[in-house]
Design a protein around this motif. Structure first.
Motif, PDB file in Angstrom:
ATOM      1  N   LEU A 102       0.821  -1.207   0.000  1.00  0.00           N
ATOM      2  CA  LEU A 102       0.000   0.000   0.000  1.00  0.00           C
ATOM      3  C   LEU A 102       0.856   1.259   0.000  1.00  0.00           C
ATOM      4  O   LEU A 102       0.591   2.208  -0.745  1.00  0.00           O
ATOM      5  CB  LEU A 102      -0.935  -0.012   1.221  1.00  0.00           C
ATOM      6  CG  LEU A 102      -1.876   1.190   1.356  1.00  0.00           C
ATOM      7  CD1 LEU A 102      -2.939   1.146   0.270  1.00  0.00           C
ATOM      8  CD2 LEU A 102      -2.519   1.214   2.737  1.00  0.00           C
ATOM      9  N   VAL A 103       1.892   1.274   0.822  1.00  0.00           N
ATOM     10  CA  VAL A 103       2.702   2.477   0.972  1.00  0.00           C
ATOM     11  C   VAL A 103       3.525   2.775  -0.283  1.00  0.00           C
ATOM     12  O   VAL A 103       4.015   3.897  -0.467  1.00  0.00           O
ATOM     13  CB  VAL A 103       3.627   2.341   2.214  1.00  0.00           C
ATOM     14  CG1 VAL A 103       4.825   1.439   1.901  1.00  0.00           C
ATOM     15  CG2 VAL A 103       4.086   3.700   2.727  1.00  0.00           C
ATOM     16  N   ARG A 104       3.675   1.784  -1.152  1.00  0.00           N
ATOM     17  CA  ARG A 104       4.423   2.003  -2.397  1.00  0.00           C
ATOM     18  C   ARG A 104       3.538   2.521  -3.537  1.00  0.00           C
ATOM     19  O   ARG A 104       4.025   2.807  -4.628  1.00  0.00           O
ATOM     20  CB  ARG A 104       5.076   0.694  -2.844  1.00  0.00           C
ATOM     21  CG  ARG A 104       6.182   0.215  -1.908  1.00  0.00           C
ATOM     22  CD  ARG A 104       6.689  -1.137  -2.348  1.00  0.00           C
ATOM     23  NE  ARG A 104       7.613  -1.710  -1.353  1.00  0.00           N
ATOM     24  CZ  ARG A 104       8.028  -2.964  -1.360  1.00  0.00           C
ATOM     25  NH1 ARG A 104       7.622  -3.792  -2.320  1.00  0.00           N
ATOM     26  NH2 ARG A 104       8.848  -3.410  -0.432  1.00  0.00           N
ATOM     27  N   MET A 105       2.239   2.602  -3.308  1.00  0.00           N
ATOM     28  CA  MET A 105       1.313   3.069  -4.356  1.00  0.00           C
ATOM     29  C   MET A 105       1.313   4.593  -4.364  1.00  0.00           C
ATOM     30  O   MET A 105       0.361   5.247  -3.930  1.00  0.00           O
ATOM     31  CB  MET A 105      -0.091   2.511  -4.115  1.00  0.00           C
ATOM     32  CG  MET A 105      -0.151   0.994  -4.140  1.00  0.00           C
ATOM     33  SD  MET A 105      -1.794   0.331  -3.757  1.00  0.00           S
ATOM     34  CE  MET A 105      -2.728   0.857  -5.186  1.00  0.00           C
ATOM     35  N   GLY A 106       2.379   5.163  -4.885  1.00  0.00           N
ATOM     36  CA  GLY A 106       2.544   6.615  -4.850  1.00  0.00           C
ATOM     37  C   GLY A 106       1.825   7.336  -5.954  1.00  0.00           C
ATOM     38  O   GLY A 106       0.945   8.164  -5.719  1.00  0.00           O
ATOM     39  N   ASN A 107       2.153   7.062  -7.199  1.00  0.00           N
ATOM     40  CA  ASN A 107       1.581   7.774  -8.343  1.00  0.00           C
ATOM     41  C   ASN A 107       0.331   7.072  -8.864  1.00  0.00           C
ATOM     42  O   ASN A 107       0.290   6.586  -9.975  1.00  0.00           O
ATOM     43  CB  ASN A 107       2.632   7.899  -9.447  1.00  0.00           C
ATOM     44  CG  ASN A 107       3.847   8.681  -8.992  1.00  0.00           C
ATOM     45  OD1 ASN A 107       3.704   9.673  -8.284  1.00  0.00           O
ATOM     46  ND2 ASN A 107       5.028   8.220  -9.376  1.00  0.00           N
ATOM     47  N   THR A 108      -0.672   6.979  -8.023  1.00  0.00           N
ATOM     48  CA  THR A 108      -1.918   6.313  -8.404  1.00  0.00           C
ATOM     49  C   THR A 108      -3.096   7.235  -8.118  1.00  0.00           C
ATOM     50  O   THR A 108      -2.985   8.162  -7.307  1.00  0.00           O
ATOM     51  CB  THR A 108      -2.108   5.008  -7.603  1.00  0.00           C
ATOM     52  OG1 THR A 108      -2.147   5.330  -6.202  1.00  0.00           O
ATOM     53  CG2 THR A 108      -0.981   4.026  -7.882  1.00  0.00           C
TER      54      THR A 108
ATOM     55  N   MET B 273      -7.171   7.322   0.313  1.00  0.00           N
ATOM     56  CA  MET B 273      -5.729   7.521   0.296  1.00  0.00           C
ATOM     57  C   MET B 273      -5.357   8.283  -0.974  1.00  0.00           C
ATOM     58  O   MET B 273      -5.573   7.801  -2.084  1.00  0.00           O
ATOM     59  CB  MET B 273      -4.993   6.181   0.332  1.00  0.00           C
ATOM     60  CG  MET B 273      -3.488   6.328   0.546  1.00  0.00           C
ATOM     61  SD  MET B 273      -2.590   4.782   0.341  1.00  0.00           S
ATOM     62  CE  MET B 273      -2.269   4.841  -1.418  1.00  0.00           C
ATOM     63  N   ILE B 274      -4.786   9.489  -0.805  1.00  0.00           N
ATOM     64  CA  ILE B 274      -4.487  10.326  -1.969  1.00  0.00           C
ATOM     65  C   ILE B 274      -2.995  10.405  -2.265  1.00  0.00           C
ATOM     66  O   ILE B 274      -2.607  10.863  -3.344  1.00  0.00           O
ATOM     67  CB  ILE B 274      -5.056  11.750  -1.775  1.00  0.00           C
ATOM     68  CG1 ILE B 274      -4.456  12.395  -0.523  1.00  0.00           C
ATOM     69  CG2 ILE B 274      -6.569  11.695  -1.677  1.00  0.00           C
ATOM     70  CD1 ILE B 274      -4.850  13.856  -0.368  1.00  0.00           C
ATOM     71  N   ALA B 275      -2.171   9.954  -1.328  1.00  0.00           N
ATOM     72  CA  ALA B 275      -0.718   9.990  -1.561  1.00  0.00           C
ATOM     73  C   ALA B 275      -0.033   9.085  -0.550  1.00  0.00           C
ATOM     74  O   ALA B 275      -0.632   8.659   0.453  1.00  0.00           O
ATOM     75  CB  ALA B 275      -0.184  11.422  -1.463  1.00  0.00           C
ATOM     76  N   SER B 276       1.256   8.768  -0.811  1.00  0.00           N
ATOM     77  CA  SER B 276       2.027   7.934   0.114  1.00  0.00           C
ATOM     78  C   SER B 276       3.499   8.296   0.006  1.00  0.00           C
ATOM     79  O   SER B 276       3.947   8.868  -0.997  1.00  0.00           O
ATOM     80  CB  SER B 276       1.830   6.444  -0.203  1.00  0.00           C
ATOM     81  OG  SER B 276       2.367   6.144  -1.478  1.00  0.00           O
ATOM     82  N   ASP B 277       4.249   7.964   1.063  1.00  0.00           N
ATOM     83  CA  ASP B 277       5.691   8.216   1.089  1.00  0.00           C
ATOM     84  C   ASP B 277       6.369   6.985   1.680  1.00  0.00           C
ATOM     85  O   ASP B 277       6.393   6.817   2.907  1.00  0.00           O
ATOM     86  CB  ASP B 277       6.006   9.456   1.937  1.00  0.00           C
ATOM     87  CG  ASP B 277       7.475   9.876   1.822  1.00  0.00           C
ATOM     88  OD1 ASP B 277       8.290   9.028   1.400  1.00  0.00           O
ATOM     89  OD2 ASP B 277       7.785  11.036   2.140  1.00  0.00           O
ATOM     90  N   PRO B 278       6.915   6.099   0.822  1.00  0.00           N
ATOM     91  CA  PRO B 278       7.538   4.864   1.338  1.00  0.00           C
ATOM     92  C   PRO B 278       8.731   5.122   2.249  1.00  0.00           C
ATOM     93  O   PRO B 278       8.965   4.362   3.186  1.00  0.00           O
ATOM     94  CB  PRO B 278       7.970   4.138   0.054  1.00  0.00           C
ATOM     95  CG  PRO B 278       7.203   4.768  -1.053  1.00  0.00           C
ATOM     96  CD  PRO B 278       6.948   6.170  -0.638  1.00  0.00           C
ATOM     97  N   GLU B 279       9.477   6.191   1.977  1.00  0.00           N
ATOM     98  CA  GLU B 279      10.666   6.468   2.784  1.00  0.00           C
ATOM     99  C   GLU B 279      10.291   6.864   4.208  1.00  0.00           C
ATOM    100  O   GLU B 279      10.919   6.425   5.172  1.00  0.00           O
ATOM    101  CB  GLU B 279      11.487   7.578   2.124  1.00  0.00           C
ATOM    102  CG  GLU B 279      12.071   7.171   0.768  1.00  0.00           C
ATOM    103  CD  GLU B 279      12.916   8.265   0.163  1.00  0.00           C
ATOM    104  OE1 GLU B 279      13.036   9.345   0.806  1.00  0.00           O
ATOM    105  OE2 GLU B 279      13.449   8.054  -0.950  1.00  0.00           O
ATOM    106  N   ARG B 280       9.274   7.689   4.369  1.00  0.00           N
ATOM    107  CA  ARG B 280       8.828   8.096   5.706  1.00  0.00           C
ATOM    108  C   ARG B 280       7.871   7.071   6.311  1.00  0.00           C
ATOM    109  O   ARG B 280       7.596   7.112   7.512  1.00  0.00           O
ATOM    110  CB  ARG B 280       8.147   9.457   5.632  1.00  0.00           C
ATOM    111  CG  ARG B 280       9.091  10.590   5.236  1.00  0.00           C
ATOM    112  CD  ARG B 280       8.337  11.884   5.026  1.00  0.00           C
ATOM    113  NE  ARG B 280       7.557  12.251   6.203  1.00  0.00           N
ATOM    114  CZ  ARG B 280       6.699  13.269   6.237  1.00  0.00           C
ATOM    115  NH1 ARG B 280       6.512  13.994   5.136  1.00  0.00           N
ATOM    116  NH2 ARG B 280       6.021  13.546   7.330  1.00  0.00           N
TER     117      ARG B 280
END
Length: 715
Positions: free
Chosen positions: A51-57, A72-79
């Motif tokens: 889920l956290v890797r679904m950034g540009n969706t 969910m409108i955005a995500s940040d895998p690093e944080r």
């Protein structure tokens, strides 16, 4: 639905109906509903790391344990955070960052992915053999497993023939008990695996057939619902049903004979090389016999096709007569039309029998010519093989001959089946053509799933509207021009064929090929999403159809997500509450087919309740009271003012007394708008309206009515 709005789809959650037993909407039921509304949706279960890797969706819907959802409108895998927003909030709301620990406390792990359908889907594609082929090829995984199981079974089927060869040549000739015991053990092991794999392949084939059956049925029925009303008005219902049912012959062919034949072909591919190794002479004879069978079938194919198509059409005619007789059984009984209908049934049945007999006789010729070659493959080849053994023309032994016959039977069956498959394919082609005559008609799919979805207020504007029905040389509407503001009660009057009902058809989007501009709140009707348009209207006809089910089911038919409180409010507005409460089961009272257990007035009031439950801003009543008794008509008319408060009403009626309170009354004649004004003004300046009024109110002014020349009878 916020995710749908992101893709340009404006949906109403009140249209959603959860599956029975669901306390809250599941991803599966939401996906089903969204797919019906013109989107492409899929529910699935995801882990946090995916889920956290679904950034540009696009926005992803997360399902929560309390039955609510988050967007969910955005995500940040690093944080290690995702940004969520309330789907019921505005687009400008600030999203909230949530990490894995906090999300795991409320998130079920289910997500709903939504996108807009942009390309041609299976639901829109043409119904033909290519469509069916694509449908089958979608099940790649099951097809792969079935093919693998078929190859393994084909290999295993070689061993029994080899065992027979060894038993005859070694066990019997040499009286070897040890070899026999080892053969027995080998046979038991092979049989076990063959039974196991056969069961697995049968199970896979059953799953594949069931999936194809369900998908074909759903797509075909959805296509039937997407056909425009004009198509149903010009075609016989019985013939439509007969042609539609022909699609199931194609389904049976795909999931039955075709699949069985192709599975058997795997045996042919594996066993045929073994046959040539044992005896090339007998192998070629087997192939030659099967080839002759195929040639005979091909030669007779065109003749059988012509006769069989006549048989299918005759059967559809008979189905049409059957449907008309049952649908009109009340008329048949009351007018004692049984002898007439029986005579018609006898005629179409005789036609069916004649063509069925002709088709059977035509098909019997190739079947009879095939029999000698089929007999040669099954019995003649062994005699030739015996001759070869006796004359020592080859290295054939008794065991080899027996093994060849076992394998040869397995090869001949698919070859003969393949030849006969072509004969069945002939019938399927005819059935597909008949089904295509209905299912390949132009649909309203694009209009139902695309277009603007403005907020409806009810202001109408007709600008130079001209319209002709298909095949007609006379215009049903000629240069119609008028406009009314939102909240107006408009009456439409005129003789039969004057264009009153045509205006209501254009408003409902039934006919869209008019000339001119028909605007609703300033937007051309053809630019508005057809589903949105029709759900924004409330329509009550002269003869309304109620479905077999409860009163509650019928009132909420257009909006299954509404509650009993909504149904009670609509029934009260339509004046139906008083008779519903007198019924033993109230809103759970069962309405029989044809509404035989309620009166005409009760049926009309339930239809009005069904129309007003969604609080439409524009209502159309097309002769809604003409079939009612005076008491029921008075009751319905008394409710019209209350129903019309805050909404535009378009009322078609021949009884001018029911239109006296309308804000505007449009007088139509031969497709033209003669005048539009309130009742009092029309009485003074419109001769047609005054004549109609005096004809219907002779009891009020006998002297005036005698001095007026009759204008025309009612519609």
């Amino acid at each position: 639905m916020a995710a749908a709005r992101f893709h340009g789809l404006d949906l109403d959650i009140r249209d959603f109906a959860a599956e029975p037993g669901e306390a809250s909407p599941s991803p599966a039921s939401l996906a089903r509903w969204l797919n019906e509304q013109g989107a492409v949706a899929k529910g699935m279960r995801l882990r946090w790391r995916y889920l956290v890797r679904m950034g540009n969706t696009p926005p992803v819907v997360l399902m929560f344990r309390d039955g609510s959802a988050g967007l969910m409108i955005a995500s940040d895998p690093e944080r290690g955070v995702v940004w969520l927003r309330d789907p019921l909030g505005g687009d400008g709301d600030t999203p909230v960052a949530v990490d894995e620990v906090r999300l795991s406390q409320v998130w079920t792990g289910d997500v709903l992915l939504v996108k807009r359908r942009r390309d041609e889907s299976e639901a829109d594609a043409r119904f033909d053999l290519l469509w069916f082929a694509k449908m089958v090829l979608r099940e790649k995984k099951i097809l792969r497993d079935i093919a693998l199981a078929s190859v393994v079974l084909s290999i295993l089927q070689i061993f029994p023939a080899l065992i027979v060869m060894q038993v005859i040549d070694r066990v019997i000739n040499y009286h070897s008990m040890a070899t026999l015991i080892s053969m027995i053990g080998f046979v038991i092991i092979l049989s076990f695996y063959e039974i196991l794999i056969t069961y697995g392949r049968r199970e896979l084939s059953l799953v594949l057939s069931s999936r194809l059956d369900a998908r074909i049925s759903l797509h075909a029925f959805n296509r039937l619902l997407a056909l425009p009303l004009e198509f149903y008005e010009r075609e016989q219902t019985g013939e439509i049903l007969g042609r539609f049912m022909a699609i199931f012959k194609v389904r049976d062919f795909l999931t039955g004979q075709l699949m069985t034949t192709f599975l058997d072909l795997f045996t042919l591919i594996v066993v045929l090389p073994i046959l040539f190794m044992l005896s090339a002479t007998m192998a070629w004879m087997t192939l030659a016999g099967a080839g002759c069978i195929g040639l005979i079938v091909i030669l007779f194919l065109p003749i059988v096709t012509r006769v069989m198509s006549r048989q299918i059409r005759a059967e559809m005619k008979r189905s049409s007569v059957l449907y008309e007789s049952i649908a009109g059984i009340r008329t048949v009984k009351t007018l004692a039309l049984e002898p007439t209908r029986r005579e018609e049934w006898d005629r179409v049945t005789a036609d069916v029998v004649r063509w069925k007999l002709a088709a059977g006789r035509t098909a019997a010729w190739p079947q009879t010519l095939i029999m000698p070659f089929d007999t040669f493959i099954n019995r003649g080849v062994i005699l030739v093989g015996a001759y070869l053994v006796l004359t020592n023309h080859s290295n054939l032994s008794g065991g080899t001959l027996a093994g060849f016959m076992l394998l040869g039977g397995r090869v001949a069956a698919p070859l003969v089946g393949l030849a006969k498959l072509m004969e069945a394919f002939n019938e399927v082609t005819v059935s597909l053509g008949e089904a295509g005559a209905v299912l390949n008609q132009p649909t309203e799919t694009k209009a139902l799933t695309t277009g603007m979805r403005p907020v409806i207020k009810g202001a109408l504007s007709f600008v130079n509207i001209n319209f002709s029905y298909p095949g007609s040389t006379t215009k049903a509407l000629k240069d119609v021009n008028f406009e009314i503001p939102a909240g107006t009660m408009l009456g439409l009057v005129g003789r039969s064929g004057s264009g009153k009902s045509t205006i209501t058809r254009l408003l409902q989007g039934v006919s869209r090929n008019y000339l001119g501009y028909l605007r609703l709140d300033g937007v051309d009707l053809r630019e508005i999403n057809l589903t949105h348009l029709r759900r924004s209207f409330g329509v009550v006809l002269q003869d309304n159809f109620l479905f077999r089910g409860t009163i509650m089911d019928n009132i909420t038919a257009g909006r299954p997500g509404l509650t009993i409180e909504d149904a009670i409010r609509a029934a009260r507005l339509a004046g139906a509450e008083e008779f519903i409460e007198r019924m033993p089961a109230g809103y759970d009272t069962w309405i029989e087919e044809g509404s035989t257990n309620i009166s005409g007035g009760q049926r009309q009031r339930l239809a009005i309740a069904r129309a007003v439950i969604s609080d439409p801003k524009l209502m159309i009543l097309d002769e809604a009271t003409s079939a009612l008794d005076p008491e029921s008509e008075a009751l319905v008319n008394a409710n019209l003012k209350r129903i019309g408060k805050g909404r535009t009403m378009v009322i078609v009626s021949h009884r001018l007394s029911s239109l006296v309170d309308c804000d505007q009354i449009a007088v139509m004649d031969h497709g033209e708008l003669v005048d539009i004004a309130p009742h009092a003004v029309l009485l003074e300046r419109c001769e047609i309206y005054r004549t109609l009024w005096l004809q219907q109110n002779r009891h009020l002014n006998n002297t005036a009515s005698q001095d007026v020349e009759p204008y025309g009878e009612g519609e």
